[in-house]
Design a protein around this motif. Structure first.
Motif, PDB file in Angstrom:
ATOM      1  N   GLY A  50       0.728  -1.216  -0.022  1.00  0.00           N
ATOM      2  CA  GLY A  50      -0.051  -0.197   0.016  1.00  0.00           C
ATOM      3  C   GLY A  50       0.637   1.281   0.100  1.00  0.00           C
ATOM      4  O   GLY A  50       2.045   1.120  -0.757  1.00  0.00           O
ATOM      5  N   TRP A  51       0.478   2.209   0.937  1.00  0.00           N
ATOM      6  CA  TRP A  51       1.177   3.611   0.818  1.00  0.00           C
ATOM      7  C   TRP A  51       2.665   3.497   1.102  1.00  0.00           C
ATOM      8  O   TRP A  51       3.380   4.261   0.285  1.00  0.00           O
ATOM      9  CB  TRP A  51       0.462   4.222   2.193  1.00  0.00           C
ATOM     10  CG  TRP A  51       0.940   5.602   2.515  1.00  0.00           C
ATOM     11  CD1 TRP A  51       1.995   5.997   3.051  1.00  0.00           C
ATOM     12  CD2 TRP A  51       0.730   6.947   1.266  1.00  0.00           C
ATOM     13  NE1 TRP A  51       2.157   7.355   3.083  1.00  0.00           N
ATOM     14  CE2 TRP A  51       1.437   7.890   2.265  1.00  0.00           C
ATOM     15  CE3 TRP A  51      -0.002   6.968   0.482  1.00  0.00           C
ATOM     16  CZ2 TRP A  51       1.385   9.244   1.919  1.00  0.00           C
ATOM     17  CZ3 TRP A  51      -0.148   8.494   0.121  1.00  0.00           C
ATOM     18  CH2 TRP A  51       0.628   9.762   0.587  1.00  0.00           C
ATOM     19  N   ALA A  54       4.428   1.895  -1.726  1.00  0.00           N
ATOM     20  CA  ALA A  54       4.323   2.724  -3.081  1.00  0.00           C
ATOM     21  C   ALA A  54       5.619   3.624  -2.973  1.00  0.00           C
ATOM     22  O   ALA A  54       6.439   4.087  -3.883  1.00  0.00           O
ATOM     23  CB  ALA A  54       3.151   3.603  -3.112  1.00  0.00           C
ATOM     24  N   HIS A 228      -9.951   2.828  -0.417  1.00  0.00           N
ATOM     25  CA  HIS A 228      -8.908   3.840   0.004  1.00  0.00           C
ATOM     26  C   HIS A 228      -8.840   3.551   1.031  1.00  0.00           C
ATOM     27  O   HIS A 228      -9.254   4.160   2.352  1.00  0.00           O
ATOM     28  CB  HIS A 228      -9.338   5.168  -0.433  1.00  0.00           C
ATOM     29  CG  HIS A 228      -8.329   6.255  -0.103  1.00  0.00           C
ATOM     30  ND1 HIS A 228      -8.735   7.558  -0.823  1.00  0.00           N
ATOM     31  CD2 HIS A 228      -7.371   6.336   0.613  1.00  0.00           C
ATOM     32  CE1 HIS A 228      -7.452   8.299  -0.306  1.00  0.00           C
ATOM     33  NE2 HIS A 228      -6.921   7.482   0.588  1.00  0.00           N
ATOM     34  N   ASP A 230      -4.707   2.702   3.750  1.00  0.00           N
ATOM     35  CA  ASP A 230      -3.249   2.728   3.807  1.00  0.00           C
ATOM     36  C   ASP A 230      -2.736   1.424   2.932  1.00  0.00           C
ATOM     37  O   ASP A 230      -1.934   1.379   2.024  1.00  0.00           O
ATOM     38  CB  ASP A 230      -2.643   2.812   5.018  1.00  0.00           C
ATOM     39  CG  ASP A 230      -2.081   4.214   5.175  1.00  0.00           C
ATOM     40  OD1 ASP A 230      -2.497   5.106   4.684  1.00  0.00           O
ATOM     41  OD2 ASP A 230      -1.300   4.265   6.211  1.00  0.00           O
ATOM     42  N   SER A 231      -3.328   0.184   3.263  1.00  0.00           N
ATOM     43  CA  SER A 231      -2.734  -1.163   2.851  1.00  0.00           C
ATOM     44  C   SER A 231      -3.994  -1.881   2.364  1.00  0.00           C
ATOM     45  O   SER A 231      -4.785  -2.426   3.140  1.00  0.00           O
ATOM     46  CB  SER A 231      -1.964  -1.879   3.625  1.00  0.00           C
ATOM     47  OG  SER A 231      -1.671  -3.030   3.033  1.00  0.00           O
ATOM     48  N   HIS A 249      -5.085   0.440  -4.769  1.00  0.00           N
ATOM     49  CA  HIS A 249      -4.942   1.650  -4.468  1.00  0.00           C
ATOM     50  C   HIS A 249      -3.317   1.838  -3.928  1.00  0.00           C
ATOM     51  O   HIS A 249      -3.113   0.809  -3.192  1.00  0.00           O
ATOM     52  CB  HIS A 249      -5.884   1.826  -3.493  1.00  0.00           C
ATOM     53  CG  HIS A 249      -5.939   3.226  -2.548  1.00  0.00           C
ATOM     54  ND1 HIS A 249      -5.893   4.627  -3.220  1.00  0.00           N
ATOM     55  CD2 HIS A 249      -5.468   3.475  -1.487  1.00  0.00           C
ATOM     56  CE1 HIS A 249      -5.515   5.438  -2.380  1.00  0.00           C
ATOM     57  NE2 HIS A 249      -5.544   4.726  -1.205  1.00  0.00           N
ATOM     58  N   ASN A 250      -2.999   2.818  -4.234  1.00  0.00           N
ATOM     59  CA  ASN A 250      -1.341   3.252  -3.660  1.00  0.00           C
ATOM     60  C   ASN A 250      -0.551   2.458  -4.660  1.00  0.00           C
ATOM     61  O   ASN A 250       0.327   2.991  -5.393  1.00  0.00           O
ATOM     62  CB  ASN A 250      -1.304   3.028  -2.313  1.00  0.00           C
ATOM     63  CG  ASN A 250      -1.799   4.116  -1.340  1.00  0.00           C
ATOM     64  OD1 ASN A 250      -1.826   5.254  -1.850  1.00  0.00           O
ATOM     65  ND2 ASN A 250      -2.268   3.909  -0.161  1.00  0.00           N
ATOM     66  N   GLU A 266      -2.334   3.701  -8.753  1.00  0.00           N
ATOM     67  CA  GLU A 266      -0.982   3.762  -8.374  1.00  0.00           C
ATOM     68  C   GLU A 266      -0.296   5.149  -8.270  1.00  0.00           C
ATOM     69  O   GLU A 266      -0.420   5.822  -9.159  1.00  0.00           O
ATOM     70  CB  GLU A 266       0.128   2.632  -8.989  1.00  0.00           C
ATOM     71  CG  GLU A 266      -0.336   1.255  -9.008  1.00  0.00           C
ATOM     72  CD  GLU A 266       0.849   0.390  -9.218  1.00  0.00           C
ATOM     73  OE1 GLU A 266       1.947   0.690  -9.299  1.00  0.00           O
ATOM     74  OE2 GLU A 266       0.377  -0.693 -10.078  1.00  0.00           O
ATOM     75  N   ASN A 267       0.290   5.458  -7.016  1.00  0.00           N
ATOM     76  CA  ASN A 267       1.181   6.596  -7.113  1.00  0.00           C
ATOM     77  C   ASN A 267       2.462   6.359  -7.710  1.00  0.00           C
ATOM     78  O   ASN A 267       3.204   5.415  -7.350  1.00  0.00           O
ATOM     79  CB  ASN A 267       1.122   7.081  -5.602  1.00  0.00           C
ATOM     80  CG  ASN A 267       0.133   7.436  -4.755  1.00  0.00           C
ATOM     81  OD1 ASN A 267      -0.475   8.511  -5.094  1.00  0.00           O
ATOM     82  ND2 ASN A 267      -0.311   6.756  -3.908  1.00  0.00           N
TER      83      ASN A 267
END
Length: 369
Positions: A50-51, A54, A228, A230-231, A249-250, A266-267
């Motif tokens: 996740g966050w 990334a 949405h 964090d992970s 997400h992320n 993805e960021n």
């Protein structure tokens, strides 16, 4: 982005690159004359799907740039541990650029360190920095992931059979609401009969609550699950076991759902990190704010998985092209799910108005509480 805390477990990952892929914007000769040490701090593990992951993926790409040394530290809670880590990276490792990647790192820790170390650049992945009250060697950068969530929505709307899509979110704050609304807008563009069933967990990382929410949504008839948090790991794995399709997400969660994964938002922090390292090496001043989406190669979509129908793939690919060309996601009139007109005209992808969302658009089944 996280707000959860863990015990401070200091793990240092240090590497100096002497070979590897180069970015066109970087001048290897310049970097060789002035090596750059970059520090990155994560609130959780680097492999959280996740966050944090990334950012870690971007750090790995940065390590491949000649003349760049990267220092990483994971599992640093939003406490005085942040100050200790920042001091170590600046004083012991000689970092001239530090990315503190969790929401709570900014105030007071990064602000204080920036004031005490005016020759070191500190950057935080939000828009919290303000010229009238923060040091000029501090700033923000951000990938506008609502663009990719819109693409997720387009793919989801053409991959559902039940016309009931689930969405698990952390908190009803503007950045989260923007992603939910962008996703729903994408869904409804291609499938006006579909609805998005929303569950708020209450925090960035609540594995038990996330699993319960996923089970509940699938049990109520949702055959596609987005999120949405964090992970997304728990959500994606739970949905896969229940036979539902998923959107990421992320970072990429594709390998967690070989049967049902559709695509993901993805960021692409790599673009920011490489650009900033290049500027530091050249002695250039970094921008205090640096934001973008598909158009600036700061957002990407995870490659399509087995859960994506052919129509979904084609429509999502077309939607990505539209985002790159600057087509607005939110073009009024758009009503909230309570019937109020909330968007009266088209707003550009980066219009500040969109940063203040306090509503859910029509098509979302759920509330802000």
């Amino acid at each position: 982005m996280s707000e959860f805390s863990t015990s401070w477990n200091r793990r240092r990952f240090l590497s100096t690159t002497t070979a590897g892929a180069t970015l066109a914007a970087l001048a290897p000769q310049t970097l060789a004359q002035k090596p750059v040490t970059v520090g990155l701090i994560y609130v959780g593990p680097r492999d959280d799907y996740g966050w944090n992951q990334a950012h870690a993926v971007a750090a790995k790409a940065l390590r491949a740039v000649p003349g760049v040394k990267v220092v990483e530290e994971e599992n640093v809670p939003e406490t005085v541990a942040v100050r200790k880590t920042l001091e170590a990276m600046v004083k012991s490792d000689g970092a001239s650029l530090v990315f503190g990647t969790s929401f709570g790192y900014f105030d007071p820790f990064m602000i204080d360190m920036a004031k005490r170390n005016p020759k070191v650049e500190f950057r935080h992945p939000t828009s919290l920095w303000s010229a009238d009250k923060h040091p000029m060697n501090l700033g923000g950068y951000f990938c506008f992931l609502d663009q990719a969530h819109y693409v997720n929505g387009v793919a989801a709307g053409l991959s559902t059979k039940s016309n009931k899509i689930g969405y698990v979110a952390a908190k009803p704050i503007p950045i989260v609401l923007r992603n939910i609304n962008a996703f729903t807008t994408g869904v409804r563009k291609v499938n006006p009969n579909a609805t998005v069933q929303l569950v708020m967990t209450g925090d960035w990382s609540m594995p038990v609550r996330e699993a319960e929410a996923t089970n509940s949504l699938v049990g109520s008839g949702c055959d596609v699950i987005a999120c949405h948090v964090d992970s997304p790991k728990i959500i994606v794995e739970a949905a896969e076991k229940l036979g539902a399709k998923t959107l990421g997400h992320n970072a990429s969660q594709a390998n967690l759902a070989p049967k049902g994964f559709i695509t993901g938002a993805e960021n692409k922090w790599e673009t920011v990190y490489k650009a900033f390292a290049a500027s530091i090496a050249k002695g250039e001043k970094l921008p205090n704010t640096f934001f973008g989406g598909y158009d600036k190669d700061m957002v990407t979509s995870t490659p399509f998985g087995a859960g994506a129908t052919e129509k979904a793939r084609n429509a999502a690919t077309a939607a990505i092209a539209e985002m790159k060309a600057g087509k607005p996601v939110f073009a009024g009139p758009i009503k909230s799910n309570t019937g109020k007109l909330v968007i009266d005209k088209p707003y550009g992808l980066y219009d500040p108005f969109l940063d203040r969302m306090d509503f859910l658009v029509e098509g979302v089944v759920g509330s802000l509480t």
